[in-house]
Scaffold this motif. Structure first.
Motif, PDB file in Angstrom:
ATOM      1  N   GLN A 180       0.843  -1.194   0.000  1.00 55.74           N
ATOM      2  CA  GLN A 180       0.000   0.000   0.000  1.00 55.74           C
ATOM      3  C   GLN A 180       0.877   1.242   0.000  1.00 55.74           C
ATOM      4  N   LEU A 181       0.342   2.255  -0.628  1.00 50.26           N
ATOM      5  CA  LEU A 181       1.113   3.494  -0.751  1.00 50.26           C
ATOM      6  C   LEU A 181       0.225   4.669  -0.335  1.00 50.26           C
ATOM      7  N   THR A 182       0.711   5.488   0.594  1.00 50.99           N
ATOM      8  CA  THR A 182       0.014   6.744   0.915  1.00 50.99           C
ATOM      9  C   THR A 182       1.047   7.850   0.794  1.00 50.99           C
ATOM     10  N   SER A 183       0.634   8.939   0.194  1.00 41.45           N
ATOM     11  CA  SER A 183       1.618   9.999  -0.032  1.00 41.45           C
ATOM     12  C   SER A 183       0.936  11.356  -0.040  1.00 41.45           C
ATOM     13  N   LYS A 184       1.622  12.337   0.512  1.00 44.31           N
ATOM     14  CA  LYS A 184       1.124  13.709   0.461  1.00 44.31           C
ATOM     15  C   LYS A 184       2.222  14.572  -0.115  1.00 44.31           C
ATOM     16  N   LEU A 185       1.853  15.343  -1.134  1.00 38.90           N
ATOM     17  CA  LEU A 185       2.857  16.162  -1.806  1.00 38.90           C
ATOM     18  C   LEU A 185       3.557  17.078  -0.796  1.00 38.90           C
ATOM     19  N   ASN A 186       4.870  17.105  -0.877  1.00 40.54           N
ATOM     20  CA  ASN A 186       5.726  17.914  -0.015  1.00 40.54           C
ATOM     21  C   ASN A 186       5.655  17.578   1.475  1.00 40.54           C
ATOM     22  N   LYS A 187       4.946  16.497   1.827  1.00 42.75           N
ATOM     23  CA  LYS A 187       4.883  16.088   3.232  1.00 42.75           C
ATOM     24  C   LYS A 187       5.634  14.777   3.443  1.00 42.75           C
ATOM     25  N   GLY A 188       5.403  13.870   2.512  1.00 43.42           N
ATOM     26  CA  GLY A 188       6.098  12.594   2.658  1.00 43.42           C
ATOM     27  C   GLY A 188       5.286  11.418   2.139  1.00 43.42           C
ATOM     28  N   THR A 189       5.936  10.256   2.169  1.00 47.93           N
ATOM     29  CA  THR A 189       5.360   9.054   1.567  1.00 47.93           C
ATOM     30  C   THR A 189       5.508   7.867   2.523  1.00 47.93           C
ATOM     31  N   THR A 190       4.501   6.998   2.520  1.00 44.18           N
ATOM     32  CA  THR A 190       4.618   5.769   3.296  1.00 44.18           C
ATOM     33  C   THR A 190       4.286   4.564   2.410  1.00 44.18           C
ATOM     34  N   PHE A 191       5.180   3.581   2.424  1.00 42.90           N
ATOM     35  CA  PHE A 191       4.895   2.284   1.783  1.00 42.90           C
ATOM     36  C   PHE A 191       4.697   1.271   2.895  1.00 42.90           C
ATOM     37  N   ALA A 192       3.619   0.448   2.799  1.00 43.81           N
ATOM     38  CA  ALA A 192       3.364  -0.538   3.849  1.00 43.81           C
ATOM     39  C   ALA A 192       3.030  -1.891   3.236  1.00 43.81           C
ATOM     40  N   PHE A 193       3.554  -2.951   3.834  1.00 45.31           N
ATOM     41  CA  PHE A 193       3.190  -4.311   3.402  1.00 45.31           C
ATOM     42  C   PHE A 193       3.210  -5.243   4.606  1.00 45.31           C
ATOM     43  N   GLU A 194       2.623  -6.445   4.411  1.00 45.26           N
ATOM     44  CA  GLU A 194       2.503  -7.392   5.525  1.00 45.26           C
ATOM     45  C   GLU A 194       3.180  -8.712   5.191  1.00 45.26           C
ATOM     46  N   LEU A 195       3.786  -9.308   6.226  1.00 42.39           N
ATOM     47  CA  LEU A 195       4.363 -10.655   6.054  1.00 42.39           C
ATOM     48  C   LEU A 195       3.765 -11.573   7.111  1.00 42.39           C
ATOM     49  N   PRO A 196       3.528 -12.822   6.776  1.00 44.81           N
ATOM     50  CA  PRO A 196       2.902 -13.727   7.749  1.00 44.81           C
ATOM     51  C   PRO A 196       3.888 -14.155   8.842  1.00 44.81           C
ATOM     52  N   TYR A 197       3.344 -14.371  10.021  1.00 45.59           N
ATOM     53  CA  TYR A 197       4.159 -14.927  11.104  1.00 45.59           C
ATOM     54  C   TYR A 197       4.510 -16.361  10.780  1.00 45.59           C
ATOM     55  N   TYR A 198       5.614 -16.783  11.334  1.00 42.65           N
ATOM     56  CA  TYR A 198       6.007 -18.181  11.142  1.00 42.65           C
ATOM     57  C   TYR A 198       5.222 -19.057  12.114  1.00 42.65           C
ATOM     58  N   THR A 199       4.551 -20.063  11.573  1.00 38.24           N
ATOM     59  CA  THR A 199       3.849 -21.015  12.457  1.00 38.24           C
ATOM     60  C   THR A 199       4.409 -22.401  12.210  1.00 38.24           C
ATOM     61  N   LYS A 200       4.665 -23.082  13.334  1.00 33.55           N
ATOM     62  CA  LYS A 200       5.281 -24.407  13.190  1.00 33.55           C
ATOM     63  C   LYS A 200       4.273 -25.434  12.740  1.00 33.55           C
TER      64      LYS A 200
END
Ligand SMILES: Nc1ncnc2c1ncn2[C@@H]1O[C@H](COP(=O)(O)OP(=O)(O)O)[C@@H](O)[C@H]1O
Ligand SMILES: [Mg+2]
Length: 492
Positions: A472-492
């Motif tokens: 996911q990408l959220t961005s505001k001009l001249n304020k900044g940008t955030t990229f976000a993603f998810e990874l699964p937890y390791y389950t035995k």
């Protein structure tokens, strides 16, 4: 193509075979029946007339003092032939030689008949069906009656009566054909016709399903990749056949689509490569050419400056080729993630460490924001490192001096969320849908800069895609940008 029954060769083939079998069975049936009737008639005939030879001896006395009585034989002829034209009477000596016969107008071809059936007949008292030689037709046997003739206790000959002689054969042949006609055409023929009609209906139903299946095969063969058999056969072989065909068609279709996409990719890649490598190559080429031609006209500083440009261009070329290669491998699914459990916070800490020098040179800060208790994630460590590198590279590139980059991890129960945030120039709203496209470079002036290929985010997106994750990408001009993603937890 019309699904006409007239073109359904299978139906006609099976029907014709069925008809042939029916006719063969009918003929065999008729043959067996008439044969059995014949046999039965002869048996009855023999049993009924078993004593005929004995009666002849008693009534007519054909031998007198060991000699045949001519009068007697004429009498026999007269009587017997008039009453029963189907019989033939022979007088035999004790060895079986034919001494005299009473069978007018016809030739007798044998001079001697076999005695063993005669003895057998006499022994069984005529109660068994036994066949003896037919003197008129060597090699053929017929039912008969026979009796020995004794004179003074001495055997002097036999009376041998063929019960179904040639006269009988002639009559029998005509009435047999009448019987065959009656039995064959009227009863057997009718039965066969009914069986054939019932069989035809059954075959039609069976081949109807086969027709349906074959039509799907044909359509598929003719290039209709979507041809499938709608399974209406319930359970059983046909249904299995239909399912197998459908699965096979799915696989083939999938493979073809995969090949097509690979082919498209290859074409696109070749096109892009030749386009994108041309620019830096032309730059390098131009500078080198100028340096060679005018080497005396340039000062040492100028030469160094041009050599620097050349170096930069080769570096950009190198990076471009590497990234193109990486992306095309990802897109051709030649890279599969080798997932392993690892601590994401540790990975981020390592990466930050590597970047510290460049960051401090640019006058910006980079820091982690970790919550406690982040478990092991399950992903390809090398590829996730590549994702973070690309995101951080961008953040550094688009964040001016004094800016701040943060790397944050959050526990989302079964997932960990990773956010890369900068306080840079941001991305214009209208560009946001395109930043993950290949070769998308927000500011075209940057494409001359050796750090921009427009492939970084495309690689990021692809890597996460093969991890079944999205970004996911959220961005505001001249304020900044955030990229976000998810990874699964390791389950035995
Ligand atoms: N953190 C960021 N801040 C502002 N713009 C960004 C950021 N990350 C990416 N972009 C925009 O997205 C474009 C594509 O990025 P990328 O695919 O990494 O290519 P490149 O970095 O080679 O330009 C960039 O050219 C830029 O316009
Ligand atoms: Mg980039």
């Amino acid at each position: 193509m019309k699904n006409s029954i007239f073109k359904d060769y299978l139906f006609w083939k099976i029907s014709a075979t069925f008809l042939l079998i029916l006719v063969a069975v009918g003929l065999a049936y008729m043959y067996i029946i008439t044969d059995a009737l014949d046999q039965n008639f002869h048996e009855r005939n023999q049993r009924l007339n078993a004593k005929m030879a004995a009666h002849i001896i008693e009534e007519v006395k054909p031998f007198l003092n060991g000699e045949i009585t001519e009068d007697a034989t004429s009498e026999i002829m007269h009587h017997m032939m008039a009453i029963n034209p189907s019989i033939e009477v022979y007088l035999l000596d004790p060895q079986g030689n034919i001494l005299k016969y009473v069978a007018p107008y016809k030739k007798v071809k044998m001079e001697v008949v076999s005695l063993s059936p005669i003895s057998e007949f006499i022994a069984s008292d005529g109660q068994q069906c036994i066949l003896g030689d037919d003197p008129r037709n060597p090699g053929r046997t017929k039912v008969f009656s026979a009796a020995p003739v004794y004179e003074d206790e001495e055997l002097i000959g036999y009376v041998y009566v063929i019960l179904a002689g040639e006269e009988f054969d002639t009559v029998n042949a005509t009435s047999k054909s009448t019987l065959l006609w009656d039995l064959g055409l009227k009863s057997v023929g009718f039965t066969l016709l009914v069986a054939f009609l019932i069989g035809l209906t059954a075959i039609w139903f069976i081949t109807k399903n086969l027709r349906h299946i074959r039509q799907a095969f044909r359509n598929f063969q003719n290039g209709d990749m979507n041809a499938r058999i709608s399974n209406q056969f319930g359970k059983g072989e046909l249904s299995e056949l239909a399912n197998t065909f459908n699965e096979m068609a799915d696989t083939i279709q999938g493979n073809i689509e995969h090949l097509k996409s690979m082919e498209n990719l290859r074409r696109e890649l070749v096109g892009n490569v030749s386009h994108d490598l041309r620019t830096p190559l032309a730059v390098i080429h131009g500078y080198i050419e100028t340096l060679i031609m005018k080497k005396d006209e340039y000062s040492a500083e100028e030469r160094d400056k041009y050599l620097g440009v050349i170096l930069e261009s080769t570096e950009k070329l190198k990076k471009l080729v590497e990234e193109l290669f990486e992306l095309s491998k990802l897109e051709a699914k030649q890279i599969t993630p080798k997932k392993e459990p690892f601590f994401i916070n540790e990975l981020i800490q390592d990466i930050i460490h590597k970047y510290e020098l460049i960051i401090s040179e640019k006058g910006i800060s980079i820091e982690p924001i970790f919550k406690k208790n982040i478990s092991l994630v399950h992903a390809d460590l090398g590829l996730i490192e590549r994702v973070l590198q690309n995101l951080i590279d961008n953040a550094i590139k688009f964040t001016p001096e004094g800016g701040r980059i943060t790397l944050e991890t959050n526990d989302l129960d079964r997932y960990v969320e990773i956010r890369v945030t900068d306080t840079g120039k941001g991305i214009p709203q209208e560009q946001i849908p395109f930043v993950f496209d290949r070769y998308h470079i927000g500011d075209k002036r940057l494409s001359l800069d050796n750090n921009s290929t427009g492939l970084g985010l495309a690689i990021v997106k692809k890597i996460l895609e093969i991890h079944d994750a999205t970004i996911q990408l959220t961005s505001k001009l001249n304020k900044g940008t955030t990229f976000a993603f998810e990874l699964p937890y390791y389950t035995k």
